[in-house]
Write an enzyme that holds these catalytic residues in place. Structure first.
Site, short mmCIF file in Angstrom:
data_model
loop_
_atom_site.label_atom_id
_atom_site.label_comp_id
_atom_site.label_asym_id
_atom_site.label_seq_id
_atom_site.Cartn_x
_atom_site.Cartn_y
_atom_site.Cartn_z
N SER A 330 0.83 -1.20 0.00
CA SER A 330 0.00 0.00 0.00
C SER A 330 0.87 1.25 0.00
O SER A 330 1.95 1.27 0.60
CB SER A 330 -0.91 0.01 1.24
OG SER A 330 -1.62 1.24 1.32
N SER A 331 0.36 2.28 -0.66
CA SER A 331 1.04 3.57 -0.65
C SER A 331 0.63 4.42 0.53
O SER A 331 1.21 5.48 0.78
CB SER A 331 0.74 4.32 -1.95
OG SER A 331 -0.66 4.57 -2.05
#
Length: 484
Positions: A330-331
């Site tokens: 995930s960013s």
């Protein structure tokens, strides 16, 4: 009448002029392809993927042309000088040379004629080069009159597709065997890891994690067998059929001679179809084979669905196994790791299933003596083969090999599971088992603790019952009979 060539994406300052019945065109001087290929490139800017993306198809086309020139020479239809030059050109291509000269789009109108002409022109110009002649000197060796002698797109193209598919399938079978072996190793590693089996996502009865992975290995093994069975049907070819299967413009012995040479060149047990008219219009072998690839894709996707589910969490999911972490997931959520390898295999499966529908529709759309849609069949088959091969290897190397099990957690789930009463049923009786299950559900207590509390079995007896080998093979343990 000359045509305007200023807009051609292939034109260079140095060029040669070629002519066909539609007019004349300027061809880049260094190009081995010619005017028919140029027209095809201009007519079919569809995918941006040239047939050179499938080296197996290009090599198979050269093998077909190679077999054809040898047959024509044996039958006295072409002289030794032309035969030697064409043969040498075919060998060059079979060895991987001139791949960049196969420039027509994989999806094209014309039933594959553009692909066939691309091959004819490249082989002719390479043969001319071997004779010390300039490219385009077709009075010496002609793409149609010499390289394509005794042939039509309608027998060359499907034969080449079949050869390329067969040869590409060997790579897929190797990748599947690699995946099967990885799964089998995990089955052995997890042989003593007990867990709860599930049906309809509800707790069922205990099993071992080894059994779960062994099942996956068997699924892959079964599909390897089905692929080999379907592959047999691709060995029947229609080379010698020419336009519609009547063999027009060929020597009576040409089909047999060409098939014999093609067997030797490819090392494959190819056979000439018994009815060439039928074989020229029928795409049933492609439909059957594609359906088998779809079966592989469906089962691989099911395995990956299981892997994603079993590894879900790590705190709020099943959390039975751990997939090897491959990248940040995930960013925005630090520390999140996603099951990216099973996800990519799922997506390959979706593509293969879609390709199968495309092949089905293309095969159905054939009319009368020819199916004009074999280019999309070829593109779909090759994409499915290539991507499934990569998916199997990726799944084995980047996922299966690194899976670990949460053994103690799995054991605690078994001991807490209501499904344990099914194992105890022959030992404590159906009524007692039902009562225990009802109380366990109502109180949240484990089945084993209630059985011990009520004196229905001893610690020693429970430990024996819950041994992994007994859970994996309950028939091997004969319970003591209940008192009458």
């Amino acid at each position: 009448m000359a045509e305007n060539t200023a807009s051609s994406p292939l034109l260079t300052e140095c060029s040669r002029k070629e002519q066909d019945f539609m007019g004349s065109r300027e061809i880049p001087a260094g190009a081995y392809w010619g005017i028919q290929t140029l027209r095809a490139v201009e007519n079919f800017p569809i995918t941006g993927t040239a047939i050179s993306a499938y080296p197996g198809l290009v090599s198979a086309l050269a093998q077909v042309k190679h077999a054809a020139v040898l047959a024509n020479f044996d039958l006295g239809l072409i002289d030794a000088v032309k035969k030697d030059a064409i043969e040498q050109a075919c060998q060059d291509i079979e060895q991987g040379q001139l791949l960049d000269q196969f420039v027509v789009d994989v999806i094209q109108g014309g039933a594959g004629t553009s692909t066939n002409m691309n091959a004819n022109e490249v082989i002719a110009n390479r043969a001319l080069e071997h004779l010390g002649q300039a490219k385009g000197e077709y009075s010496v060796i002609h793409p149609n009159g010499d390289v394509n002698m005794g042939q039509s797109t309608n027998d060359v193209y499907p034969t080449a597709i079949k050869i390329a598919t067969i040869q590409g399938t060997y790579a897929l079978l190797s990748a599947m065997a690699h995946l099967r072996e990885a799964l089998a190793r995990k089955a052995v590693e997890f042989d003593d890891v007990v867990k709860v089996g599930r049906t309809q996502l509800q707790d069922a009865v205990p099993m071992t994690l080894g059994q779960e992975f062994s099942t996956y290995a068997v699924m892959v093994d079964e599909d390897e067998r089905r692929i080999r069975e379907a592959l047999v049907h691709l060995h029947e070819i229609n080379l010698g059929a020419t336009a519609i299967g009547t063999g027009i413009n060929t020597h009576p012995r040409y089909a047999a001679e060409a098939c014999s040479h093609l067997q030797r060149l490819t090392g494959l047990p190819l056979v000439t179809a018994g009815n060439l008219v039928e074989a020229t219009q029928d795409c049933g072998a492609f439909v059957l084979f594609s359906g088998t690839l779809k079966r592989v894709a469906v089962k691989l996707s099911k395995i990956c669905n299981d892997l994603r589910l079993l590894s879900s969490g790590p705190r709020a999911g099943f959390a039975e196994i751990n997939l090897p972490p491959r990248q940040a997931g995930s960013s925005i959520m630090p520390g999140k790791v996603n099951p990216v390898i099973p996800e990519v295999v799922n997506q390959v499966a979706f593509e293969v299933i879609g390709n199968d529908l495309t092949i089905t529709m293309a095969a159905e759309a054939g009319q009368l003596q020819l199916n004009a849609f074999e280019p999309i069949i070829a593109r779909s088959l090759f994409a499915s083969l290539t991507h499934l091969t990569a998916a199997c290897t990726t799944l084995a190397d980047h996922c299966i090999d690194g899976i670990t099990a949460n053994k103690e957690y799995l054991r605690s789930q078994v001991e807490a599971s209501i499904g344990v009463v099914t194992i105890l049923n022959p030992l404590i009786g159906y009524d007692a088992a039902t009562s225990i299950a009802r109380e366990a559900l109502a109180t949240g207590r484990s089945v084993t603790s209630l059985v011990l509390e009520q004196g229905l079995l001893t610690d020693v007896e429970l430990d024996e019952i819950l041994r992994p080998e007994h859970l994996a093979n309950p028939q091997a343990r004969t319970p003591d009979p209940l008192p009458l």
